[in-house]
Scaffold this motif. Structure first.
Motif, PDB file in Angstrom:
ATOM      1  N   GLY A  22       0.798  -1.229   0.000  1.00 16.03           N
ATOM      2  CA  GLY A  22       0.000   0.000   0.000  1.00 16.03           C
ATOM      3  C   GLY A  22       0.818   1.261   0.000  1.00 16.03           C
ATOM      4  O   GLY A  22       0.326   2.300   0.407  1.00 16.03           O
ATOM      5  N   GLY A  23       2.114   1.212  -0.385  1.00 16.43           N
ATOM      6  CA  GLY A  23       2.935   2.405  -0.476  1.00 16.43           C
ATOM      7  C   GLY A  23       3.523   2.840   0.838  1.00 16.43           C
ATOM      8  O   GLY A  23       3.949   3.966   0.976  1.00 16.43           O
ATOM      9  N   TYR A  24       3.537   1.960   1.870  1.00 16.31           N
ATOM     10  CA  TYR A  24       4.128   2.334   3.155  1.00 16.31           C
ATOM     11  C   TYR A  24       5.617   2.100   3.104  1.00 16.31           C
ATOM     12  O   TYR A  24       6.091   1.098   2.575  1.00 16.31           O
ATOM     13  CB  TYR A  24       3.506   1.512   4.293  1.00 16.31           C
ATOM     14  N   GLY A  25       6.371   3.042   3.663  1.00 18.57           N
ATOM     15  CA  GLY A  25       7.822   2.925   3.684  1.00 18.57           C
ATOM     16  C   GLY A  25       8.278   2.070   4.837  1.00 18.57           C
ATOM     17  O   GLY A  25       7.474   1.516   5.580  1.00 18.57           O
ATOM     18  N   PRO A  26       9.587   1.979   5.051  1.00 16.26           N
ATOM     19  CA  PRO A  26      10.129   1.116   6.105  1.00 16.26           C
ATOM     20  C   PRO A  26       9.724   1.560   7.506  1.00 16.26           C
ATOM     21  O   PRO A  26       9.718   0.778   8.425  1.00 16.26           O
ATOM     22  CB  PRO A  26      11.644   1.204   5.911  1.00 16.26           C
ATOM     23  N   GLN A  27       9.387   2.814   7.683  1.00 20.61           N
ATOM     24  CA  GLN A  27       8.971   3.304   8.997  1.00 20.61           C
ATOM     25  C   GLN A  27       7.462   3.199   9.176  1.00 20.61           C
ATOM     26  O   GLN A  27       6.944   3.617  10.186  1.00 20.61           O
ATOM     27  CB  GLN A  27       9.392   4.773   9.172  1.00 20.61           C
ATOM     28  N   ARG A  34       6.198   8.198  -6.525  1.00 25.15           N
ATOM     29  CA  ARG A  34       7.389   8.800  -7.125  1.00 25.15           C
ATOM     30  C   ARG A  34       7.037   9.392  -8.482  1.00 25.15           C
ATOM     31  O   ARG A  34       6.457   8.726  -9.333  1.00 25.15           O
ATOM     32  CB  ARG A  34       8.447   7.721  -7.287  1.00 25.15           C
ATOM     33  N   LYS A  35       7.381  10.680  -8.684  1.00 26.76           N
ATOM     34  CA  LYS A  35       7.102  11.354  -9.946  1.00 26.76           C
ATOM     35  C   LYS A  35       8.215  11.044 -10.933  1.00 26.76           C
ATOM     36  O   LYS A  35       9.384  10.987 -10.568  1.00 26.76           O
ATOM     37  CB  LYS A  35       7.017  12.866  -9.743  1.00 26.76           C
ATOM     38  N   LYS A  36       7.828  10.875 -12.170  1.00 24.13           N
ATOM     39  CA  LYS A  36       8.819  10.643 -13.209  1.00 24.13           C
ATOM     40  C   LYS A  36       9.461  11.980 -13.569  1.00 24.13           C
ATOM     41  O   LYS A  36       8.788  12.996 -13.658  1.00 24.13           O
ATOM     42  CB  LYS A  36       8.168  10.022 -14.436  1.00 24.13           C
TER      43      LYS A  36
END
Length: 168
Positions: A22-27, A34-36
């Motif tokens: 679901g787009g959660y980071g390591p924290q 992320r934009k291209k």
């Protein structure tokens, strides 16, 4: 909410290490998508426009130089004519490379044919009769086609003809 062992949980547990659903980071915090990068496309498009512009200019310049070379090499035959009722006239005419030639006391009718090439194909002819002349005329022909003519009357009258011998 309880953990896998049935203990109450105060905070949401982070997902197991290495898995970030679901787009959660390591924290455990949500990471924005992320934009291209746009700059490579802008740079590439700008370079393409510049290259096409330079290429188009080079093609136009090459075509223009080719046309200039053709015109410089093209020869035309110019015939100068002076006629009048007097016995002679003073005649001045342009020749190859804008050279000027003069014939004083040229017997009438007078005629001179020259071949002209190069970029400057502008030609001119002037004539003046003496005190015994009544009528005087000039004419310039380019490849047999009249491009200029003039007539004048009276003693010491003058005529002037000129034109572009390179015109089609």
């Amino acid at each position: 909410m309880t953990d896998q062992y049935g203990r109450p949980q105060q905070y949401p547990a982070p997902p197991p290490q290495g898995q970030y659903p679901g787009g959660y980071g390591p924290q455990g915090y949500a990471q924005p998508p992320r934009k291209k990068a746009k700059w490579p496309w802008i740079l590439g498009g700008t370079a393409l426009v510049i290259l096409l512009g330079v290429g188009g200019c080079m093609a136009l310049i090459a075509g223009a130089v080719n046309e200039v070379d053709k015109e410089a090499a093209r020869e035309v035959t110019v015939t100068y004519e002076v006629d009048g009722s007097g016995g002679s006239a003073s005649v001045t005419y342009s020749g190859r490379d804008f050279d000027i030639a003069q014939e004083t006391e040229a017997p009438l009718p007078w005629r001179k044919t020259v071949t002209i090439d190069g970029l400057g194909k502008y030609v001119s002819l002037t004539a003046q009769n003496g005190e015994d002349g009544a009528e005087l005329s000039c004419r310039i022909l380019v490849d047999g086609r009249v491009i200029s003519e003039q007539t004048s009357n009276g003693p010491f009258s003058m005529v002037s003809c000129s034109g572009d011998a390179g015109g089609e």
